[in-house]
Design a protein around this motif. Structure first.
Motif, mmCIF file in Angstrom:
data_model
loop_
_atom_site.group_PDB
_atom_site.id
_atom_site.type_symbol
_atom_site.label_atom_id
_atom_site.label_comp_id
_atom_site.label_asym_id
_atom_site.label_seq_id
_atom_site.Cartn_x
_atom_site.Cartn_y
_atom_site.Cartn_z
ATOM 1 N N ILE A 286 0.869 -1.179 0.000
ATOM 2 C CA ILE A 286 0.000 0.000 0.000
ATOM 3 C C ILE A 286 0.900 1.222 0.000
ATOM 4 N N ALA A 287 0.890 1.968 -1.120
ATOM 5 C CA ALA A 287 1.798 3.104 -1.271
ATOM 6 C C ALA A 287 1.021 4.360 -1.665
ATOM 7 N N GLU A 288 1.513 5.494 -1.206
ATOM 8 C CA GLU A 288 0.930 6.781 -1.548
ATOM 9 C C GLU A 288 2.046 7.834 -1.594
ATOM 10 N N PRO A 289 2.306 8.434 -2.759
ATOM 11 C CA PRO A 289 1.574 8.274 -4.023
ATOM 12 C C PRO A 289 1.993 7.008 -4.778
ATOM 13 N N ASN A 290 1.135 6.602 -5.710
ATOM 14 C CA ASN A 290 1.396 5.431 -6.539
ATOM 15 C C ASN A 290 0.855 5.704 -7.945
ATOM 16 N N PRO A 291 1.548 6.558 -8.719
ATOM 17 C CA PRO A 291 1.012 6.981 -10.021
ATOM 18 C C PRO A 291 0.968 5.889 -11.074
ATOM 19 N N LEU A 292 1.757 4.827 -10.901
ATOM 20 C CA LEU A 292 1.799 3.786 -11.920
ATOM 21 C C LEU A 292 0.796 2.667 -11.655
ATOM 22 N N GLY A 293 0.636 2.268 -10.411
ATOM 23 C CA GLY A 293 -0.132 1.067 -10.107
ATOM 24 C C GLY A 293 0.780 -0.149 -10.197
ATOM 25 N N ASP A 294 0.270 -1.236 -10.742
ATOM 26 C CA ASP A 294 1.054 -2.464 -10.877
ATOM 27 C C ASP A 294 1.824 -2.457 -12.198
#
Length: 245
Positions: A133-141
């Motif tokens: 669980i990351a923030e920010p995470n602009p890419l996703g998987d």
């Protein structure tokens, strides 16, 4: 239970006596017994160095063409391995995040998401179903990756939301610290290639998923026709250098 273990032991001895041979002159050289093995990846710098992933989160590496293997764990099930085309010591692996080894697979560090952005870990069912669980995470998987053949710090990745089957093409030119969105993809991609014969400032990319093949040039994205099939279970590509006129 004891009878079952004895049967396994007898079967192992029989294989050892037969030289682990199989029809077609195939021989067992890899690890087994802990789940299915996927994504065998051979180093372009040394054919004796091979990586393979297991569906039970373990991964294995050999530096002697399969005579011996070492297991390591990157918390999740590895989806792919990528060798740096210029640095033989540098290897990347995507599990619940993108990991990098700078010493031929001995140690690994998280590249994306940034370790400072990780807020927690979600485990849904068992140890092989873990999410960062990351923030920010602009890419996703990240689902596919390629490294520019002339610049080890330039990464091309396909990334998005696996559950929604949405994906886009991203590029990083500083080793994964910052990312730029290049364009949307028609679905999840699982393969990505860089044409090494195109200009370094205007690379041609091929991106493929189970239902599409796309080409990325300086002119934008272009859908390519493929063989008649409902689903591509796997795909490979190569590039031929065009003769100069």
């Amino acid at each position: 239970m004891i009878f079952f273990l004895l049967r396994l032991a007898v079967a192992a001895l029989m294989l050892a006596d037969s030289g682990d041979s199989r029809p077609g002159d195939f021989k067992i050289i890899g690890p087994g017994g802990g789940g299915a093995m996927f994504h065998p990846t051979i180093s372009p710098h040394d054919p004796n160095t091979v990586l393979v992933g297991c569906d039970m989160t373990g991964s294995y590496i050999t530096h002697d063409a399969g005579k011996s293997w070492r297991m390591f764990n990157l918390r999740g099930v590895v989806q792919f391995f990528v060798f740096d085309p210029l640095d033989r010591n540098m290897i990347y692996a995507q599990s619940n995040g993108l990991w990098r080894s700078q010493d031929e697979g001995e140690t690994w560090r998280l590249v994306y998401p940034s370790p400072s952005s990780v807020k927690g870990i979600k485990m849904s069912s068992d140890h092989s179903d873990e999410d960062l669980i990351a923030e920010p995470n602009p890419l996703g998987d990240i689902t596919a990756m390629a490294i520019d053949p002339s610049d080890s710090k330039t990464f091309y990745v396909a990334a998005g939301d696996r559950k929604k089957a949405t994906s886009a093409l991203f590029v990083s030119r500083d080793g994964g610290q910052n990312w730029k969105r290049e364009g949307d993809l028609p679905g999840l991609a699982n393969k990505l290639w860089v044409n090494p014969h195109t200009p370094a400032t205007a690379r041609m990319l091929l991106i493929a998923g189970s239902h599409f093949i796309e080409k990325k040039t300086s002119s934008g994205m272009q859908r390519l026709s493929g063989p008649s099939a409902k689903t591509f279970t796997d795909i490979s590509a190569g590039f031929r250098k065009m003769a100069s006129r």
